[in-house]
Design an enzyme around this catalytic site. Structure first.
Site, PDB file in Angstrom:
ATOM      1  N   THR A  96       0.860  -1.183   0.000  1.00 15.55           N
ATOM      2  CA  THR A  96       0.000   0.000   0.000  1.00 15.55           C
ATOM      3  C   THR A  96       0.897   1.235   0.000  1.00 15.55           C
ATOM      4  O   THR A  96       2.053   1.156   0.424  1.00 15.55           O
ATOM      5  CB  THR A  96      -0.899   0.027   1.249  1.00 15.55           C
ATOM      6  OG1 THR A  96      -0.042  -0.076   2.386  1.00 15.55           O
ATOM      7  CG2 THR A  96      -1.863  -1.123   1.245  1.00 15.55           C
ATOM      8  N   GLU A 155      -5.994  -3.110  -1.416  1.00 14.44           N
ATOM      9  CA  GLU A 155      -6.561  -4.217  -0.649  1.00 14.44           C
ATOM     10  C   GLU A 155      -7.756  -4.871  -1.343  1.00 14.44           C
ATOM     11  O   GLU A 155      -8.207  -5.940  -0.956  1.00 14.44           O
ATOM     12  CB  GLU A 155      -7.009  -3.716   0.733  1.00 14.44           C
ATOM     13  CG  GLU A 155      -5.883  -3.437   1.710  1.00 14.44           C
ATOM     14  CD  GLU A 155      -5.316  -2.013   1.599  1.00 14.44           C
ATOM     15  OE1 GLU A 155      -5.472  -1.396   0.526  1.00 14.44           O
ATOM     16  OE2 GLU A 155      -4.727  -1.544   2.578  1.00 14.44           O
ATOM     17  N   LYS A 184     -13.710  17.803  11.014  1.00 11.21           N
ATOM     18  CA  LYS A 184     -14.830  17.832  11.962  1.00 11.21           C
ATOM     19  C   LYS A 184     -14.883  19.196  12.633  1.00 11.21           C
ATOM     20  O   LYS A 184     -14.037  19.517  13.464  1.00 11.21           O
ATOM     21  CB  LYS A 184     -14.669  16.721  12.994  1.00 11.21           C
ATOM     22  CG  LYS A 184     -15.953  16.431  13.730  1.00 11.21           C
ATOM     23  CD  LYS A 184     -15.884  15.126  14.480  1.00 11.21           C
ATOM     24  CE  LYS A 184     -17.279  14.646  14.806  1.00 11.21           C
ATOM     25  NZ  LYS A 184     -17.280  13.400  15.551  1.00 11.21           N
ATOM     26  N   TRP A 227     -19.416  17.143  10.196  1.00 10.99           N
ATOM     27  CA  TRP A 227     -18.393  16.763   9.236  1.00 10.99           C
ATOM     28  C   TRP A 227     -18.397  17.667   7.997  1.00 10.99           C
ATOM     29  O   TRP A 227     -19.444  17.980   7.453  1.00 10.99           O
ATOM     30  CB  TRP A 227     -18.616  15.328   8.759  1.00 10.99           C
ATOM     31  CG  TRP A 227     -18.446  14.310   9.853  1.00 10.99           C
ATOM     32  CD1 TRP A 227     -19.429  13.589  10.456  1.00 10.99           C
ATOM     33  CD2 TRP A 227     -17.230  13.909  10.461  1.00 10.99           C
ATOM     34  NE1 TRP A 227     -18.903  12.762  11.406  1.00 10.99           N
ATOM     35  CE2 TRP A 227     -17.542  12.932  11.430  1.00 10.99           C
ATOM     36  CE3 TRP A 227     -15.889  14.268  10.302  1.00 10.99           C
ATOM     37  CZ2 TRP A 227     -16.575  12.311  12.225  1.00 10.99           C
ATOM     38  CZ3 TRP A 227     -14.932  13.648  11.090  1.00 10.99           C
ATOM     39  CH2 TRP A 227     -15.272  12.688  12.037  1.00 10.99           C
TER      40      TRP A 227
HETATM   41  P1  AMP Z   1      -4.463   2.763  -3.208  1.00 17.21           P
HETATM   42  O1  AMP Z   1      -4.465   1.527  -2.394  1.00 17.21           O
HETATM   43  O2  AMP Z   1      -3.141   3.458  -3.244  1.00 17.21           O
HETATM   44  O3  AMP Z   1      -5.022   2.516  -4.569  1.00 17.21           O
HETATM   45  O4  AMP Z   1      -5.433   3.814  -2.485  1.00 17.21           O
HETATM   46  C1  AMP Z   1      -6.782   3.492  -2.250  1.00 17.21           C
HETATM   47  C2  AMP Z   1      -7.540   4.697  -1.751  1.00 17.21           C
HETATM   48  O5  AMP Z   1      -7.577   5.724  -2.747  1.00 17.21           O
HETATM   49  C3  AMP Z   1      -8.998   4.398  -1.490  1.00 17.21           C
HETATM   50  O6  AMP Z   1      -9.211   3.774  -0.243  1.00 17.21           O
HETATM   51  C4  AMP Z   1      -9.619   5.789  -1.563  1.00 17.21           C
HETATM   52  O7  AMP Z   1      -9.442   6.515  -0.373  1.00 17.21           O
HETATM   53  C5  AMP Z   1      -8.815   6.449  -2.642  1.00 17.21           C
HETATM   54  N1  AMP Z   1      -9.548   6.377  -3.921  1.00 17.21           N
HETATM   55  C6  AMP Z   1      -9.322   5.550  -4.954  1.00 17.21           C
HETATM   56  N2  AMP Z   1     -10.166   5.824  -5.973  1.00 17.21           N
HETATM   57  C7  AMP Z   1     -10.963   6.831  -5.563  1.00 17.21           C
HETATM   58  C8  AMP Z   1     -12.053   7.563  -6.138  1.00 17.21           C
HETATM   59  N3  AMP Z   1     -12.475   7.333  -7.375  1.00 17.21           N
HETATM   60  N4  AMP Z   1     -12.652   8.506  -5.386  1.00 17.21           N
HETATM   61  C9  AMP Z   1     -12.245   8.765  -4.129  1.00 17.21           C
HETATM   62  N5  AMP Z   1     -11.213   8.147  -3.535  1.00 17.21           N
HETATM   63  C10 AMP Z   1     -10.572   7.184  -4.238  1.00 17.21           C
END
Ligand code: AMP
Length: 562
Positions: free
Chosen positions: A203, A348, A457, A462
């Site tokens: 991650t 994940e 917050k 929120w």
């Molecule tokens: P990663 O594991 O680096 O792909 O990051 C995942 C996180 O990116 C997700 O849990 C979201 O918080 C954010 N994310 C991915 N796609 C979107 C989207 N289309 N809109 C909002 N947040 C997103």
């Protein structure tokens, strides 16, 4: 299936009847076998450092088989992790399929991570062998003393273009591959269970240490199938896919599998991900679709605005990884005639979790209502089960009003992190809390309002940082925007907006406030606006909110003393 196994299953099944179909393990190399047989001439164009190469799925398969055999010669054992530090090229693809085809695990490392993170994850994964683009050789040379476990570096180039290097056991990929005994390789993949590990991705680790997510052959094949449904990626044999999503980002969104599965042509742009290059490659190869994070596609829009160029063949763009701003949706749709599909996911989740495509219930929407829907993250595909829950885990209704955490479960969603970190990730029903917060409407369209940790917050209520940013981005002078929480004695937290303006543009805090006041509740208006030269980004191109929070944590104290 042999008789003993059949008898074993029959005992397990008790009175249930065993199906009489072939029990075929879902293995990654089956995808390439299919592409090589059914779409043998479909091209893969690869922009490597040492040239542009046009190849086919059949040729990639033949070379991947040699990679598998060469890895065995190297002493790589089934289950072992093999690292790559590489951009999107055909050689990189061969290494993925070759490694999984002999039962090993590919481990793409994002070269844009901090050096400490790169060292940490290579050690954590116990990688002994690294495949790297020539461009990353100097980086690896600076880290090699801290990587005692790595005994061999294969540089993804030919002998003629091999850079001089002090890396131990360094060899160019073409010479390494040519050492396969018998020339053409053994021409067979290994046999193993479909639950065998195939790809390891860490991650982004903007908070805490990066954590490893180990995809299995089964999860990769299933997710690639399910995301290739027409209402998701929907790749076809008529498509030319410009793969602007780096392969090291969450399995390249499964595209290294969905494209050969469908027989779509692939353009692998190497490091050419800037706006001008993407536009040029899309035009030259008549790409029909592409995708990636908003930052990359902002580069494309800026280039087109400056030059008046267009890639006329591009029909669809999948944008995700962070929220796709309304201004970007509008620009692509109105100025470029490109259908943007907003997608959501996370490492994940394998990684794709949803995509926003119209349904019969929403097809009649027009104007602002339609745009609001298209900005949503869309609906989950088959195999992703979604639950909206409050802080205590209680299920909330899909009524577009209730806001809670998005929980997911399914055969392509993580059960535990690699190395056993953070046990008990799932709730008693097997759901994983994504940490994303939002609402779901009655048609199943997700609307993510924030990461739980990015919400602001104020006075117990929120504020969505995403909505504030989207509203700011609609101002013509704003290039990039990030809203973060700043500590406030009275309200707990108040929004602080960090803005990057477009070159030659000016904006005051009052002008911004007037612009935002027409779009968000008054009490959401940022208490302070900082004009910055640039915003920090994570290694995957998202705005690094954690870094911004660190940078501005004592903002209110500073402001008090100003
Ligand atoms: P990663 O594991 O680096 O792909 O990051 C995942 C996180 O990116 C997700 O849990 C979201 O918080 C954010 N994310 C991915 N796609 C979107 C989207 N289309 N809109 C909002 N947040 C997103």
């Amino acid at each position: 299936m042999n008789g003993n196994i059949q008898a074993g299953y029959a005992r397990l099944l008790g009175t249930f009847m065993l199906g009489l179909m072939q029990n075929w393990p879902l293995l990654c190399h089956k995808v390439l076998d299919h592409a090589a047989r059914v779409h043998p001439r479909r091209t893969v164009v690869s922009y490597a450092a040492d040239g542009v190469f046009e190849t086919t799925y059949a040729q990639i398969r033949a070379r991947a088989l040699r990679v598998a055999q060469r890895l065995r010669m190297e002493g790589i054992q089934p289950g072992e992790r093999v690292a790559t530090l590489a951009s999107n090229t055909a050689r990189h693809l061969e290494v993925w399929y070759g490694a999984t085809g002999m039962g090993a695990v590919y481990h793409p490392v994002n070269p844009r991570l901090f050096p400490e993170q790169i060292v940490y994850i290579i050690q954590h994964a116990s990688d002994r062998l690294i495949f790297a683009d020539p461009a990353y050789v100097p980086l690896l040379e600076s880290l090699v003393d801290r990587l005692p476990g790595v005994h061999r570096f294969v540089v993804l180039t030919s002998a003629a273009n091999m850079p001089a290097t002090t890396l131990p056991g360094a060899i160019d990929y073409e010479s390494w591959l040519a050492e396969v005994r018998g020339g053409d390789g053994e021409n067979s993949w290994a046999s193993f269970d479909e639950n065998t590990g195939a790809g390891l991705f860490y991650t982004s680790g903007t908070t805490g240490r990066p954590k490893g997510v180990l995809y299995s052959h089964r999860s990769i094949v299933l997710l690639s199938l399910t995301v290739n449904a027409p209402d998701m990626y929907g790749f076809t044999a008529r498509d030319v896919v410009l793969m602007a999503v780096p392969m090291y980002h969450a399995n390249g969104w499964s595209w290294p599998y969905t494209a050969p599965m469908a027989g779509a042509s692939l353009i692998l742009p190497g490091t050419r991900l800037d706006g001008a290059s993407l536009c040029e490659l899309a035009q030259r190869h008549r790409a029909t679709l592409s995708g990636g994070v908003p930052t990359v596609w902002q580069g494309y829009l800026d280039h087109c605005a400056k030059t008046g160029e267009r890639a006329a063949s591009l029909g669809r763009l999948f944008i995700g990884g962070s929220p796709c701003p309304e201004v970007m949706l509008r620009a692509f749709e109105q100025d470029h005639g490109i259908d943007v599909v907003h997608a959501w996911g996370m490492t994940e989740m394998g990684p794709t979790g949803s995509a926003c495509v119209m349904t019969p219930e929403t097809a009649q929407l027009t104007g602002a209502e339609r745009m609001a829907l298209r900005q949503r993250q869309g609906r989950v595909p088959f195999l992703v089960e979604l639950k909206l829950a409050d802080e205590a885990g209680k299920t909330l209704p899909w009524d577009d009003q209730a806001t809670g955490h998005l929980h997911v479960r399914g055969p392509c969603i993580l059960r535990e992190y690699f190395g056993g970190e953070e046990q008990r990730l799932l709730d008693s029903d097997g759901y994983f809390d994504t940490g994303d917060v939002g609402a779901i409407d009655a048609n199943g369209f997700i609307h993510i309002t924030d990461r739980a940790k990015d919400l602001i917050k104020s006075g117990g209520e929120w504020i969505s940082s995403v909505e504030l940013e989207n509203a700011a981005l609609l101002h013509p002078a704003v290039q990039e925007a990030a809203a973060i929480a700043a500590a406030d004695a009275k309200w707990g937290e108040r929004p602080l907006m960090v803005l990057v303006l477009k070159p030659g543009c000016a904006l005051t805090q009052e002008e911004l406030a007037a612009h935002l006041a027409a779009r968000v509740p008054r009490w959401w208006l940022p208490d302070a606006v900082v004009f910055a030269g640039e915003l920090p980004h994570t290694a995957t191109g998202k705005v690094n909110k954690a870094r911004l929070r660190e940078q501005y944590q004592d903002w209110s104290t500073k402001r008090g003393s100003d």
